[in-house]
Write a protein that holds these residues in place. Sequence first.
Motif, PDB file in Angstrom:
ATOM      1  N   GLN B  39     -36.317 -26.027 -13.450  1.00  0.00           N
ATOM      2  CA  GLN B  39     -36.372 -26.386 -12.037  1.00  0.00           C
ATOM      3  C   GLN B  39     -37.286 -27.580 -11.819  1.00  0.00           C
ATOM      4  O   GLN B  39     -38.400 -27.458 -11.334  1.00  0.00           O
ATOM      5  CB  GLN B  39     -36.867 -25.186 -11.223  1.00  0.00           C
ATOM      6  CG  GLN B  39     -36.179 -23.903 -11.579  1.00  0.00           C
ATOM      7  CD  GLN B  39     -34.685 -23.983 -11.375  1.00  0.00           C
ATOM      8  OE1 GLN B  39     -34.213 -24.453 -10.344  1.00  0.00           O
ATOM      9  NE2 GLN B  39     -33.924 -23.556 -12.365  1.00  0.00           N
ATOM     10  N   SER B  40     -36.814 -28.748 -12.221  1.00  0.00           N
ATOM     11  CA  SER B  40     -37.636 -29.926 -11.972  1.00  0.00           C
ATOM     12  C   SER B  40     -36.859 -30.913 -11.120  1.00  0.00           C
ATOM     13  O   SER B  40     -35.648 -30.809 -10.960  1.00  0.00           O
ATOM     14  CB  SER B  40     -38.042 -30.568 -13.300  1.00  0.00           C
ATOM     15  OG  SER B  40     -36.888 -31.000 -13.971  1.00  0.00           O
ATOM     16  N   VAL B 204     -39.063  -7.677   2.585  1.00  0.00           N
ATOM     17  CA  VAL B 204     -39.604  -7.414   1.254  1.00  0.00           C
ATOM     18  C   VAL B 204     -40.955  -6.710   1.293  1.00  0.00           C
ATOM     19  O   VAL B 204     -41.249  -5.879   0.446  1.00  0.00           O
ATOM     20  CB  VAL B 204     -39.673  -8.719   0.418  1.00  0.00           C
ATOM     21  CG1 VAL B 204     -40.627  -9.719   1.049  1.00  0.00           C
ATOM     22  CG2 VAL B 204     -40.050  -8.437  -0.996  1.00  0.00           C
ATOM     23  N   ILE B 205     -41.773  -7.010   2.297  1.00  0.00           N
ATOM     24  CA  ILE B 205     -43.137  -6.488   2.288  1.00  0.00           C
ATOM     25  C   ILE B 205     -43.201  -4.978   2.380  1.00  0.00           C
ATOM     26  O   ILE B 205     -43.906  -4.318   1.610  1.00  0.00           O
ATOM     27  CB  ILE B 205     -43.956  -7.163   3.406  1.00  0.00           C
ATOM     28  CG1 ILE B 205     -44.082  -8.646   3.106  1.00  0.00           C
ATOM     29  CG2 ILE B 205     -45.325  -6.517   3.536  1.00  0.00           C
ATOM     30  CD1 ILE B 205     -45.020  -9.382   4.006  1.00  0.00           C
ATOM     31  N   THR B 208     -41.143  -3.116  -0.694  1.00  0.00           N
ATOM     32  CA  THR B 208     -41.817  -2.974  -1.990  1.00  0.00           C
ATOM     33  C   THR B 208     -42.433  -1.596  -2.140  1.00  0.00           C
ATOM     34  O   THR B 208     -42.480  -1.039  -3.230  1.00  0.00           O
ATOM     35  CB  THR B 208     -42.959  -4.008  -2.117  1.00  0.00           C
ATOM     36  OG1 THR B 208     -42.499  -5.262  -1.705  1.00  0.00           O
ATOM     37  CG2 THR B 208     -43.462  -4.073  -3.534  1.00  0.00           C
ATOM     38  N   PHE B 222     -37.862 -11.342  -5.717  1.00  0.00           N
ATOM     39  CA  PHE B 222     -39.289 -11.371  -6.005  1.00  0.00           C
ATOM     40  C   PHE B 222     -39.536 -11.147  -7.486  1.00  0.00           C
ATOM     41  O   PHE B 222     -40.286 -11.877  -8.131  1.00  0.00           O
ATOM     42  CB  PHE B 222     -39.991 -10.298  -5.166  1.00  0.00           C
ATOM     43  CG  PHE B 222     -41.490 -10.344  -5.209  1.00  0.00           C
ATOM     44  CD1 PHE B 222     -42.232  -9.185  -5.315  1.00  0.00           C
ATOM     45  CD2 PHE B 222     -42.170 -11.546  -5.127  1.00  0.00           C
ATOM     46  CE1 PHE B 222     -43.619  -9.223  -5.336  1.00  0.00           C
ATOM     47  CE2 PHE B 222     -43.557 -11.596  -5.151  1.00  0.00           C
ATOM     48  CZ  PHE B 222     -44.269 -10.415  -5.258  1.00  0.00           C
ATOM     49  N   ILE B 225     -38.229 -14.209  -9.552  1.00  0.00           N
ATOM     50  CA  ILE B 225     -39.093 -15.390  -9.467  1.00  0.00           C
ATOM     51  C   ILE B 225     -40.249 -15.218 -10.435  1.00  0.00           C
ATOM     52  O   ILE B 225     -40.634 -16.138 -11.155  1.00  0.00           O
ATOM     53  CB  ILE B 225     -39.656 -15.599  -8.043  1.00  0.00           C
ATOM     54  CG1 ILE B 225     -38.551 -15.900  -7.053  1.00  0.00           C
ATOM     55  CG2 ILE B 225     -40.684 -16.716  -8.027  1.00  0.00           C
ATOM     56  CD1 ILE B 225     -39.042 -16.076  -5.635  1.00  0.00           C
ATOM     57  N   ARG B 226     -40.842 -14.017 -10.477  1.00  0.00           N
ATOM     58  CA  ARG B 226     -41.999 -13.782 -11.338  1.00  0.00           C
ATOM     59  C   ARG B 226     -41.598 -13.832 -12.805  1.00  0.00           C
ATOM     60  O   ARG B 226     -42.339 -14.330 -13.627  1.00  0.00           O
ATOM     61  CB  ARG B 226     -42.630 -12.433 -11.025  1.00  0.00           C
ATOM     62  CG  ARG B 226     -42.860 -12.266  -9.593  1.00  0.00           C
ATOM     63  CD  ARG B 226     -44.234 -12.027  -9.090  1.00  0.00           C
ATOM     64  NE  ARG B 226     -45.304 -12.168  -9.998  1.00  0.00           N
ATOM     65  CZ  ARG B 226     -46.067 -11.170 -10.392  1.00  0.00           C
ATOM     66  NH1 ARG B 226     -45.821  -9.960  -9.936  1.00  0.00           N
ATOM     67  NH2 ARG B 226     -47.061 -11.376 -11.199  1.00  0.00           N
ATOM     68  N   LEU B 227     -40.421 -13.284 -13.135  1.00  0.00           N
ATOM     69  CA  LEU B 227     -40.038 -13.276 -14.534  1.00  0.00           C
ATOM     70  C   LEU B 227     -39.587 -14.644 -15.010  1.00  0.00           C
ATOM     71  O   LEU B 227     -39.596 -14.917 -16.198  1.00  0.00           O
ATOM     72  CB  LEU B 227     -38.930 -12.240 -14.774  1.00  0.00           C
ATOM     73  CG  LEU B 227     -39.436 -10.810 -14.697  1.00  0.00           C
ATOM     74  CD1 LEU B 227     -38.309  -9.829 -14.878  1.00  0.00           C
ATOM     75  CD2 LEU B 227     -40.491 -10.572 -15.755  1.00  0.00           C
ATOM     76  N   GLY B 228     -39.159 -15.481 -14.096  1.00  0.00           N
ATOM     77  CA  GLY B 228     -38.945 -16.882 -14.427  1.00  0.00           C
ATOM     78  C   GLY B 228     -37.824 -17.231 -15.382  1.00  0.00           C
ATOM     79  O   GLY B 228     -37.677 -18.390 -15.763  1.00  0.00           O
ATOM     80  N   GLN B 229     -37.004 -16.241 -15.812  1.00  0.00           N
ATOM     81  CA  GLN B 229     -35.955 -16.623 -16.758  1.00  0.00           C
ATOM     82  C   GLN B 229     -34.611 -16.845 -16.091  1.00  0.00           C
ATOM     83  O   GLN B 229     -33.732 -17.449 -16.657  1.00  0.00           O
ATOM     84  CB  GLN B 229     -35.760 -15.547 -17.823  1.00  0.00           C
ATOM     85  CG  GLN B 229     -36.754 -15.654 -18.956  1.00  0.00           C
ATOM     86  CD  GLN B 229     -37.412 -14.321 -19.198  1.00  0.00           C
ATOM     87  OE1 GLN B 229     -36.913 -13.305 -18.736  1.00  0.00           O
ATOM     88  NE2 GLN B 229     -38.521 -14.315 -19.895  1.00  0.00           N
ATOM     89  N   LEU B 231     -34.055 -18.310 -13.037  1.00  0.00           N
ATOM     90  CA  LEU B 231     -34.269 -19.108 -11.837  1.00  0.00           C
ATOM     91  C   LEU B 231     -33.003 -19.738 -11.269  1.00  0.00           C
ATOM     92  O   LEU B 231     -32.865 -19.810 -10.044  1.00  0.00           O
ATOM     93  CB  LEU B 231     -35.340 -20.176 -12.093  1.00  0.00           C
ATOM     94  CG  LEU B 231     -36.749 -19.576 -12.219  1.00  0.00           C
ATOM     95  CD1 LEU B 231     -37.778 -20.663 -12.435  1.00  0.00           C
ATOM     96  CD2 LEU B 231     -37.109 -18.779 -10.985  1.00  0.00           C
ATOM     97  N   VAL B 234     -31.645 -17.219  -9.163  1.00  0.00           N
ATOM     98  CA  VAL B 234     -32.481 -17.043  -7.979  1.00  0.00           C
ATOM     99  C   VAL B 234     -32.110 -18.075  -6.922  1.00  0.00           C
ATOM    100  O   VAL B 234     -31.993 -17.764  -5.740  1.00  0.00           O
ATOM    101  CB  VAL B 234     -33.975 -17.172  -8.338  1.00  0.00           C
ATOM    102  CG1 VAL B 234     -34.834 -17.143  -7.092  1.00  0.00           C
ATOM    103  CG2 VAL B 234     -34.399 -16.060  -9.268  1.00  0.00           C
ATOM    104  N   ASN B 235     -31.890 -19.322  -7.363  1.00  0.00           N
ATOM    105  CA  ASN B 235     -31.519 -20.367  -6.403  1.00  0.00           C
ATOM    106  C   ASN B 235     -30.268 -19.992  -5.647  1.00  0.00           C
ATOM    107  O   ASN B 235     -30.179 -20.168  -4.432  1.00  0.00           O
ATOM    108  CB  ASN B 235     -31.277 -21.703  -7.131  1.00  0.00           C
ATOM    109  CG  ASN B 235     -32.543 -22.241  -7.754  1.00  0.00           C
ATOM    110  OD1 ASN B 235     -33.637 -21.917  -7.321  1.00  0.00           O
ATOM    111  ND2 ASN B 235     -32.399 -23.052  -8.770  1.00  0.00           N
ATOM    112  N   VAL B 238     -30.916 -16.877  -3.337  1.00  0.00           N
ATOM    113  CA  VAL B 238     -31.765 -17.237  -2.206  1.00  0.00           C
ATOM    114  C   VAL B 238     -30.970 -18.025  -1.169  1.00  0.00           C
ATOM    115  O   VAL B 238     -31.103 -17.811   0.038  1.00  0.00           O
ATOM    116  CB  VAL B 238     -32.987 -18.013  -2.732  1.00  0.00           C
ATOM    117  CG1 VAL B 238     -33.583 -18.882  -1.686  1.00  0.00           C
ATOM    118  CG2 VAL B 238     -34.025 -17.047  -3.244  1.00  0.00           C
TER     119      VAL B 238
END
Lengths: 389, 268, 304
Positions: B39-40, B204-205, B208, B222, B225-229, B231, B234-235, B238
């Motif tokens: 994601q750059s 989400v709040i 959880t 959520f 995003i944290r696990l990052g693999q 993404l 996720v895009n 989302v």
Amino acid sequence: MRFSALAAVAMLVVAGCGSSNPNTGNTLAPPPTASLKPLDKVGPGEGQLNLIAWEGYVDDSWAKPFTQQTGCVVSSKYAGSSDEMVSLMKDGGGGQYDMVSASGDADLRLIYSGDVRPMNEKLIPDWTNFQTFFKNPPYNTISGIHYGISLQWGPNTLLYSTKKFPNKPTSWQVIYDPANKGLITVPDNPIQIADAALYLMKTQPSLGIKDPYELTKKQFDASVALLTTQRPLIKKYWALASDEISLFQNGDVVVGAAWPYQTIQLKAAGAAVDETIPAEGATGWGDTWMLATKAPHPNCAYLWTQYVSTAKIQAEQALFFGETPVNTQACAQMEALQAGSCAQYHADAAGTYFDTIKFWKTPIATCADGSQTCIPYDQWVSAWTTIKG
Amino acid sequence: MEGFWTRMVLRLWAALILLFLFVPIVLIFLYAFNTSNIQSWPIPGLTLKWFTSTWNDPDVRRALTLSLQAGLVATTLALVLGSLAAFAIYRMTWFGKEVVSLLFILPLALPGIVTGIALNAFFSFGGITLSLLTIVVGHTTFCIVVVYNNVLARLRRTQGSLLEAAMDLGANGFQVFRDITLPLISTSVVAGSMLAFALSFDEVIVTTFTAGAQNTLPLWIFGAIRLGQRLPEVNVVVSFVILVTIIPVLIAARLTGSGGAARVPAAR
Amino acid sequence: MSVATARRPRPKGGGAVPFAGLLWRLPWLRPLLLLAPPLAWFVVIYLASLATLLITAFWTINPFTTQIVQVWSTDNFQRIINEPAYHSIISRTVIMAAAVTVTDAVLAFPFAYYMARVASRRAQTLLFAAVLLPLWASYLARVYAWILILNHNGVLNWSLQSIGLPPANIGYTNIAMWVVFSYIWLPFMIIPTYAALERVPETLLEAAADLGARRWRAVRDVMLPLALPGVVAGSIFTFSLTLGDYITPILVGGAGSSFIGNVIYSNVGIANNIPFAASLAAVPVAIMAVYLLLAQRLGAFEAF
């Protein structure tokens, strides 16, 4: 295989826990679930399996074939620390989770709160091939009852950017060095205090630290002080392994405490990193798959345990995560997949290597010599909150 | 009125604020088409491949199903309970009205985390396993408030004389309700339900703390995003969630003339 | 004004007559019956939860097994009061909430002023819809967008570098959190400010002009005080939402970014210390209670 050191200490953990100190839990009495009879044969799979695991322990490369073979669809919740695992497993898994890949510092807590139940090792054919120590380690076997089946074990390593450190760092000092301010990451886990204590064992021998998990007030305060000076140097405390991977990939940090898993993942993504175990030694973990007391899918749970205990999957997981398998027959499989890996991860001659690792265990008030002056875990937790500030 | 330059400056400021508000959202949509899985910026190319891989991901589909189920059930419950509450408050004249009004505002006035851990504590004491049921209970609690606000506002704008006229013409209570009141408030009930659904779908709040091993779509996001693999997935997800939450709100705004949608904070 | 208390015609015939008659004789019965189900829901579920939470705050846990020890104790509150770590976490949260509120007020006011007093009727409706849209466009999505922007290789650094400036490197810092919070809650500030400004009758400004005030003075002395309740109403949201948030610090924050919300979250999910989490939760509730009282004094509730 000289695992006696760990065995002795772990025995003391169990024996010494039976004090009247309400903070340590009564571990002289048998665990609450001791009388629950485990299954004597594995029935058909229930079609679903909910696991709590460390990242990298339930990779699709072996989870998908498992589902195909058994019909159990695997869903995993990744936890970042032993505390989180204990919390998720409360109330016997809450009827939600079936198994947890708990490390040595979580095992006794889970056993004595009645959140895990005895397992029948005879249902796991590969159990007979396990290294002797891991058949009945004191952290998951009590009075001959197995509260889980050992899985793998490994060290916490120093991960560094080869660009910033062309020569391999030889000491943990680099993560306490102000020269690296804002470029360091360490786990967000109170057990990190033991890593600080481990460093002080060699650098401040006058403190007299023998076991980084059994610290007197003076030793504890010194460790906390070290971590407090480290705090301004930290970019971010990683809560999940992926946090650390992102930090290194983005170039936000150049050095940190990690698991071999992060190194392997980063190298696979082409990042210029490497890992090492510095001169002061390393802390580490021995993991066990434990069965939740209220597991909704016990058959799938046993099928999974059988599966990950086979030499082939032990080898695959060892190479994926960077850890050492407990199945003695995994070595040959590891060599077949990646030449030299058996020696690299010490799967062939684990004895001496094993003794250099200070395995995670729950700090309790009773020290090795029987005195009650050691700092128990709840104070580690509050001290950690203070350190992070 | 204002001087020319003042107006120009204000116009510029407004434009900048609008850019500030919308550029991040537009970026998400752009990233959903990103060919690279890193994601750059800048984006190397555009592709639709992530849409198919996301749709094929069983975790995403499970989470989507759960979100839809929770949303529909919570909205239906909230619709009924919220409307009842609005009617009651509208007609009440005794002192309890103030207290009850405050009570109905609480789920949105208190920080979400407080509601979340309160429900969590309540369920663990009651020995209630966390499941779709507990998620629905959590969502319904604040969805009721949304529907209540909208229906009450509409009722307050209703002319009482219409109802009196109907009664003078011989309608009984039920007929008045069915033929006069209901059509008058129907748009606000629908608008409130739309808003409630949007709120539930994005929540989400509180979720959880009220979900067990299951994931609603926001919980999946959520975690992912944290696990990052994953993404790229996720895009896509989302972007989808943005659309699904905006569309009901737009409908609600059309029905109530924008004022209704503004009546309730959204970030739960 | 309730229709039920107006002149009531006799109910028409039909099977429901006795019930209708009862409703007629006891006019308070109907609202009560209507209120019963939602009220029951709230009392049995919501209030009971809050009460459970409050009671739990006075219990402790066995640190080894993390099971709750149901013995009355004020240990948790004493811990919060006595340990400086919690003081710094609380003050950090409050300061951030205040900073975000001020930032949003500054950003929102000219925009709301433009919307209320300069834009045409049509532009007003469009702008209102435009402000609402991001508000409803998924909270997580918007935080995630900023992760992508503030990333090392993200839009911000790329933009800065393409105009020759050094990269900002504000990822995982409190600055990043401040930007993200201000972004997310901005519509909450714009809407009530706009509502308040829109209500100021033009005649007041004309009167000020008649009395000799120039435009700027009229804005400062007439509009600002009248808009203040709207700004305060908006600030309730920005302050309260920042106070309880834990997701943004986890996703965007760095080492020094523990907020009250994070400590509560980790005490529930990781330390399994629900009693301590409950006592911590009392802090933002207490702060907001005070804030709401102040806000009411400043007239915020009439504005919105």
